[in-house]
Enzyme design. Structure first.
Site, PDB file in Angstrom:
ATOM      1  N   GLU A  79     -10.245 -16.249  94.189  1.00 16.29           N
ATOM      2  CA  GLU A  79      -9.233 -17.296  94.083  1.00 16.29           C
ATOM      3  C   GLU A  79      -9.682 -18.491  94.913  1.00 16.29           C
ATOM      4  O   GLU A  79      -8.892 -19.389  95.205  1.00 16.29           O
ATOM      5  CB  GLU A  79      -7.857 -16.788  94.492  1.00 16.29           C
ATOM      6  CG  GLU A  79      -7.804 -16.089  95.824  1.00 16.29           C
ATOM      7  CD  GLU A  79      -6.451 -15.457  96.106  1.00 16.29           C
ATOM      8  OE1 GLU A  79      -5.465 -16.193  96.138  1.00 16.29           O
ATOM      9  OE2 GLU A  79      -6.403 -14.232  96.301  1.00 16.29           O
ATOM     10  N   CYS A 110      -5.040 -11.985  94.779  1.00 15.64           N
ATOM     11  CA  CYS A 110      -5.800 -10.914  95.438  1.00 15.64           C
ATOM     12  C   CYS A 110      -6.005  -9.696  94.538  1.00 15.64           C
ATOM     13  O   CYS A 110      -6.608  -8.707  94.959  1.00 15.64           O
ATOM     14  CB  CYS A 110      -5.099 -10.497  96.726  1.00 15.64           C
ATOM     15  SG  CYS A 110      -4.841 -11.888  97.825  1.00 15.64           S
ATOM     16  N   HIS A 232      -3.889  -3.306 100.004  1.00 12.59           N
ATOM     17  CA  HIS A 232      -4.305  -4.701 100.143  1.00 12.59           C
ATOM     18  C   HIS A 232      -3.831  -5.170 101.522  1.00 12.59           C
ATOM     19  O   HIS A 232      -2.660  -4.982 101.867  1.00 12.59           O
ATOM     20  CB  HIS A 232      -3.669  -5.561  99.040  1.00 12.59           C
ATOM     21  CG  HIS A 232      -3.787  -7.028  99.335  1.00 12.59           C
ATOM     22  ND1 HIS A 232      -5.001  -7.637  99.509  1.00 12.59           N
ATOM     23  CD2 HIS A 232      -2.837  -7.991  99.523  1.00 12.59           C
ATOM     24  CE1 HIS A 232      -4.807  -8.918  99.770  1.00 12.59           C
ATOM     25  NE2 HIS A 232      -3.507  -9.161  99.795  1.00 12.59           N
TER      26      HIS A 232
HETATM   27  N1  CAA Z   1       5.051  -9.538 120.381  1.00  9.19           N
HETATM   28  C1  CAA Z   1       4.965  -8.637 119.382  1.00  9.19           C
HETATM   29  N2  CAA Z   1       5.371  -8.906 118.098  1.00  9.19           N
HETATM   30  C2  CAA Z   1       5.885 -10.129 117.851  1.00  9.19           C
HETATM   31  C3  CAA Z   1       6.004 -11.098 118.854  1.00  9.19           C
HETATM   32  C4  CAA Z   1       5.571 -10.768 120.178  1.00  9.19           C
HETATM   33  N3  CAA Z   1       5.654 -11.638 121.175  1.00  9.19           N
HETATM   34  N4  CAA Z   1       6.536 -12.206 118.297  1.00  9.19           N
HETATM   35  C5  CAA Z   1       6.746 -11.922 116.981  1.00  9.19           C
HETATM   36  N5  CAA Z   1       6.351 -10.672 116.710  1.00  9.19           N
HETATM   37  C6  CAA Z   1       6.376  -9.967 115.437  1.00  9.19           C
HETATM   38  C7  CAA Z   1       7.635 -10.211 114.645  1.00  9.19           C
HETATM   39  O1  CAA Z   1       8.692  -9.401 115.089  1.00  9.19           O
HETATM   40  C8  CAA Z   1       7.152  -9.871 113.248  1.00  9.19           C
HETATM   41  O2  CAA Z   1       7.099  -8.466 113.115  1.00  9.19           O
HETATM   42  P1  CAA Z   1       7.772  -7.755 111.820  1.00  9.19           P
HETATM   43  O3  CAA Z   1       7.136  -8.426 110.614  1.00  9.19           O
HETATM   44  O4  CAA Z   1       7.388  -6.339 111.944  1.00  9.19           O
HETATM   45  O5  CAA Z   1       9.212  -8.039 111.893  1.00  9.19           O
HETATM   46  C9  CAA Z   1       5.699 -10.345 113.247  1.00  9.19           C
HETATM   47  O6  CAA Z   1       5.330 -10.508 114.615  1.00  9.19           O
HETATM   48  C10 CAA Z   1       5.489 -11.670 112.517  1.00  9.19           C
HETATM   49  O7  CAA Z   1       6.420 -12.578 113.055  1.00  9.19           O
HETATM   50  P2  CAA Z   1       7.125 -13.636 112.111  1.00  9.19           P
HETATM   51  O8  CAA Z   1       7.673 -12.961 110.894  1.00  9.19           O
HETATM   52  O9  CAA Z   1       8.046 -14.459 112.943  1.00  9.19           O
HETATM   53  O10 CAA Z   1       5.835 -14.488 111.727  1.00  9.19           O
HETATM   54  P3  CAA Z   1       5.711 -15.842 110.969  1.00  9.19           P
HETATM   55  O11 CAA Z   1       7.016 -16.373 110.513  1.00  9.19           O
HETATM   56  O12 CAA Z   1       4.910 -16.706 111.868  1.00  9.19           O
HETATM   57  O13 CAA Z   1       4.855 -15.497 109.636  1.00  9.19           O
HETATM   58  C11 CAA Z   1       3.608 -14.440 107.940  1.00  9.19           C
HETATM   59  C12 CAA Z   1       4.169 -14.307 109.371  1.00  9.19           C
HETATM   60  C13 CAA Z   1       4.766 -14.574 106.973  1.00  9.19           C
HETATM   61  C14 CAA Z   1       2.809 -13.191 107.601  1.00  9.19           C
HETATM   62  C15 CAA Z   1       2.674 -15.686 107.877  1.00  9.19           C
HETATM   63  O14 CAA Z   1       1.560 -15.464 108.676  1.00  9.19           O
HETATM   64  C16 CAA Z   1       2.250 -16.047 106.485  1.00  9.19           C
HETATM   65  O15 CAA Z   1       2.936 -16.782 105.781  1.00  9.19           O
HETATM   66  N6  CAA Z   1       1.028 -15.543 106.018  1.00  9.19           N
HETATM   67  C17 CAA Z   1       0.509 -15.845 104.705  1.00  9.19           C
HETATM   68  C18 CAA Z   1       1.248 -15.112 103.582  1.00  9.19           C
HETATM   69  C19 CAA Z   1       0.935 -13.618 103.567  1.00  9.19           C
HETATM   70  O16 CAA Z   1      -0.050 -13.137 104.089  1.00  9.19           O
HETATM   71  N7  CAA Z   1       1.824 -12.847 102.913  1.00  9.19           N
HETATM   72  C20 CAA Z   1       1.626 -11.425 102.782  1.00  9.19           C
HETATM   73  C21 CAA Z   1       2.177 -10.896 101.476  1.00  9.19           C
HETATM   74  S1  CAA Z   1       1.462 -11.787 100.109  1.00  9.19           S
HETATM   75  C22 CAA Z   1      -0.047 -11.055  99.871  1.00  9.19           C
HETATM   76  O17 CAA Z   1      -0.304  -9.986 100.317  1.00  9.19           O
HETATM   77  C23 CAA Z   1      -1.091 -11.814  99.096  1.00  9.19           C
HETATM   78  C24 CAA Z   1      -2.019 -12.460 100.042  1.00  9.19           C
HETATM   79  O18 CAA Z   1      -3.067 -11.914 100.384  1.00  9.19           O
HETATM   80  C25 CAA Z   1      -1.666 -13.767 100.570  1.00  9.19           C
END
Ligand code: CAA
Length: 388
Positions: A79, A110, A232
């Site tokens: 991609e 993916c 994945h």
């Molecule tokens: N210590 C330990 N853990 C902590 C923490 C700390 N100080 N602060 C936050 N966390 C934890 C949160 O509790 C959360 O855990 P859970 O998911 O278990 O609840 C985790 O860290 C992530 O925190 P947030 O949800 O607040 O993180 P975020 O809003 O910054 O975004 C994300 C996380 C959505 C994955 C972001 O990185 C993102 O958008 N990534 C790209 C999209 C993606 O990868 N999606 C996955 C599914 S799609 C797919 O699989 C296809 C692909 O390859 C893209």
């Protein structure tokens, strides 16, 4: 006749960013990245590595004099393709010294490499004397200082699919779930992906549960029939979240084993990051190259998810002497030999772009020791080279 993965190879660029350093630079608690997201490092591709060069570098590991002439199908799942028209697979074919293969590129986020693997399965079923080369190769980009930044990465996994495979015989039953959803996408005009982060993680889990339920209903098998489940891995916490939803179906002892195998499957991803199409196969490879608990005859489950979205759950049986098909020491040495970038180096490397006006540009190759590289561009054409 059994058909499946005969050989598997890995490539990732030789520079990476430490994610504790990234967290500190972004004012985020490092535990969020290393524990909450589950990533320690991410590979950063120099301009001299793209989806074509990484694919060719990974495929060089699996090609040899015994299989080279029997490759009748070459599929590149990506991609982060470099052309809207010509398939990256044709550059890869030349760079590998292959000829007259049915060579093309597949796109479905993916899921691309899995689409390639399933197509290869059908191809080898119809042409058992021929083999297929299936590659997933990608650079994951979300942009500087975005929520997705910590889930970037770069790399490629290449697989030879053949009859009488020496690594993993694929089983015929698979479960598929697909729907038109908008969780992650990259319009033609954008170099970075757009993601509805939280929604994408929810959809991933829902799609997993749908395929798992369908697979169970189709086959009558249960979680007890699996020695390991691989996923994945856009980041390593994601697969764990999905796995946890079905763990209550297992005994306590089975749960502990599945969690241990899961951790083994995440070790390469923790250091490389998301490689999109190759990410599931990176997890599968990591499992095989870190676990001491698996034996021939064990059933492994593989969950593929491509945003947009399609998911497929399929399975395979480890073959006698499968260990001989692995190169764990080489892959660990490749990762250990990488150079850590400083934050300014990372941001510069991330923002570096090839000219888009047809002018000539020679890439500085000082940092890149890969055998296959992109030397530069001229008149809108990429100039690839095999150096070794
Ligand atoms: N210590 C330990 N853990 C902590 C923490 C700390 N100080 N602060 C936050 N966390 C934890 C949160 O509790 C959360 O855990 P859970 O998911 O278990 O609840 C985790 O860290 C992530 O925190 P947030 O949800 O607040 O993180 P975020 O809003 O910054 O975004 C994300 C996380 C959505 C994955 C972001 O990185 C993102 O958008 N990534 C790209 C999209 C993606 O990868 N999606 C996955 C599914 S799609 C797919 O699989 C296809 C692909 O390859 C893209």
């Amino acid at each position: 006749m059994q058909i499946g993965i005969d050989k598997i190879g890995l490539f990732t660029p030789n520079t990476y960013l430490d994610l504790v350093m990234l967290a500190n630079a972004r004012g985020v608690d490092p535990d969020k990245y290393t524990i909450g997201i589950g990533q320690d490092q991410m590979a950063i591709a120099p301009l001299s590595q793209d989806s074509v060069t990484m694919a060719a570098n990974a495929a060089r590991e699996v090609l040899d004099d015994d299989n080279r002439d029997s490759i009748g199908l070459l599929i590149l799942g990506t991609e982060s393709g470099i052309d809207q028209s010509k398939a990256g697979a044709l550059y890869v074919q030349r760079l590998l010294g292959l000829k007259n293969a049915r060579a093309f590129e597949i796109k479905e986020a993916c899921y691309g490499a899995t689409a390639g693997l399933m197509t290869a399965y059908d191809f080898v079923t119809a042409h058992p004397n021929q083999k297929a080369l299936v590659i997933g190769s990608d650079i994951a980009r979300y942009g500087l200082d975005t929520p997705g930044e910590v889930t970037q990465g770069a790399g490629a996994v290449a697989m030879i699919v053949s009859a009488a495979p020496h690594l993993l015989a694929l089983e015929p039953a698979t479960a598929i779930h697909s729907d038109d959803i908008q969780d992650f996408w990259r319009p033609n005009y954008s170099k970075e992906a757009f993601a509805r982060g939280k929604y994408s993680t929810e959809q991933y889990i829902e799609f997993f549960q749908a395929t798992w339920a369908d697979y169970r209903a189709q086959t009558g098998r249960t979680i007890s029939d699996f020695k390991a489940l691989t996923f994945h891995l856009p980041y390593t916490k994601m697969g764990l979240k999905a796995l946890r939803t079905i763990l209550p179906e297992a005994t306590e002892a089975e749960q502990a084993q599945l969690l241990d195998r899961y951790q083994e499957s995440t070790l390469y991803s923790r250091q490389i990051g998301n490689i999109y199409t190759g990410a599931l196969y990176l997890g599968f490879l990591s499992l095989l190259e870190h676990s001491t608990q698996l034996v021939a005859g064990d059933r492994i489950g593989l969950f593929s998810y491509g945003s947009g979205a399609i998911s497929e759950f399929f399975t395979g049986i480890l073959q006698p002497s499968f260990e001989k098909q692995l190169a764990g020491a080489d892959h660990k040495a490749m990762l250990a030999a990488r150079r850590q970038l400083t934050m300014p180096e990372y941001e510069n490397q991330f923002q570096a772009e090839l000219p888009e006006d047809g002018s000539e540009y020679e890439i500085d190759l000082a940092m890149d020791n890969a055998p296959v590289i992109l030397k530069g561009v001229k008149e809108h054409e990429r100039n690839y080279q095999v150096r070794i």
